[in-house]
Design a protein around this motif. Sequence first.
Motif, PDB file in Angstrom:
ATOM      1  N   TRP A  51       1.033  -1.051   0.012  1.00  0.00           N
ATOM      2  CA  TRP A  51       0.173   0.019   0.197  1.00  0.00           C
ATOM      3  C   TRP A  51       0.798   0.736  -0.086  1.00  0.00           C
ATOM      4  O   TRP A  51       1.385   1.552   0.723  1.00  0.00           O
ATOM      5  N   PRO A  52       0.427   1.829  -1.179  1.00  0.00           N
ATOM      6  CA  PRO A  52       2.064   2.879  -1.442  1.00  0.00           C
ATOM      7  C   PRO A  52       1.505   3.859  -0.190  1.00  0.00           C
ATOM      8  O   PRO A  52       2.172   5.218  -0.268  1.00  0.00           O
ATOM      9  N   ASP A  53       0.648   4.013  -0.133  1.00  0.00           N
ATOM     10  CA  ASP A  53      -0.278   5.215   1.048  1.00  0.00           C
ATOM     11  C   ASP A  53      -0.010   5.268   2.575  1.00  0.00           C
ATOM     12  O   ASP A  53      -0.328   5.808   3.256  1.00  0.00           O
ATOM     13  N   ILE A  54       0.952   3.805   2.702  1.00  0.00           N
ATOM     14  CA  ILE A  54       1.408   3.902   4.307  1.00  0.00           C
ATOM     15  C   ILE A  54       2.762   4.307   4.176  1.00  0.00           C
ATOM     16  O   ILE A  54       4.236   4.144   4.106  1.00  0.00           O
ATOM     17  N   PRO A  55       3.328   5.435   5.256  1.00  0.00           N
ATOM     18  CA  PRO A  55       4.011   5.886   4.717  1.00  0.00           C
ATOM     19  C   PRO A  55       5.394   4.595   5.626  1.00  0.00           C
ATOM     20  O   PRO A  55       6.685   4.333   4.972  1.00  0.00           O
TER      21      PRO A  55
END
Length: 362
Positions: A51-55
């Motif tokens: 998930w690219p939106d989890i830093p």
Amino acid sequence: MAVANSLMVSMQCDNSDLPSTVKAGNKAVEISNHQIPREAYGVLHRLAGRWPDIPDGQDLTITRMKGAMTNQVYECLWKRGQGKRPRKVLVRIYGENNDFLFKREDEILTFELMSKHRQGPLLLARFPNGRVEEFLKARTLSAADLRDPEISVSIAVKLREFHQLSMPGPQEPKIWQRLRDWLAKALEVGRREHNEEFQLNNLGHEISELERKLSKSDQVLGFCHNDLQYGNIMMNEDDGSITLIDYEYATYNPIAFDIANHFCEMTANYHSETPHLLDQSKYPDFEEQCRFIEAYLQSSGESVSQFQVETLVRETDAYSLASHLHWGLWGIISASFSEIDFDFEDYARQRFQQYHEKKSFV
């Protein structure tokens, strides 16, 4: 079997790539001292990496969820960037010694099939002693919700849909063999006073007589949930849709048994100060039973007569006896190994009491 889900993560975990500590709510947690197995963290980190939106996939908050009687269940939460709501998943750790009560491999297969057919939460990942599931955007029902007429009708419609699922294996009743298997296990693990108080040595005859009395050639069978208590029912508050979860006990059975079990569960409140106590005054009356069963039958789109409704009501009432034996034996077996803070023995006592009080009227 393969699951139709692009986020599925392999259960094979290489522990060498896992740290000895993980982040949980910005605090380091020793894996060996945390209740989630070390392998689960590896799966969660790899899942978050998709998930690219989890830093930071290791920066997760873990909260134990209450109410589960068989497994340990956790909410796992990651913060997302740009002011978005956190992303959540549910981690289920399988309970120990539950092979006394059901076959874990059957439950896993059922869950995978439900996930594939979008009947329940998606299966996101697996690890040796548990799995990661989709966190449904819905609320778990309360005991009071079961008495709400609109919610009850929605449950009836969903239950009919569940019963009509086509699942692998013989489509024949499993309740009678399960009762015999659980009786054998109760005699094996229960205390001597249980045998005497609950008359377990005579229960094999009771089960056979009940099977003979209730089994009919024209009874309707379906794939039954068999544990339709309020904690296993979720409702989407946006559209009111119902989802049934937790399929440990799901098998083919007479549909009347599943409905009867649901009615019996209306007497329970597992989130009270005395969660094991049952309030028989809350068992649905004749009018309430008819309303539920009419909604169940009418969901097929066909016209339904009052005779059909009342026939299924009577059949359901009789199958409540099988429900009492089912969960009475479950209570005796669970009392021998479960560490959950629940008075399984007194719960069993109440179910057997209801069986003996009711059997002369059925």
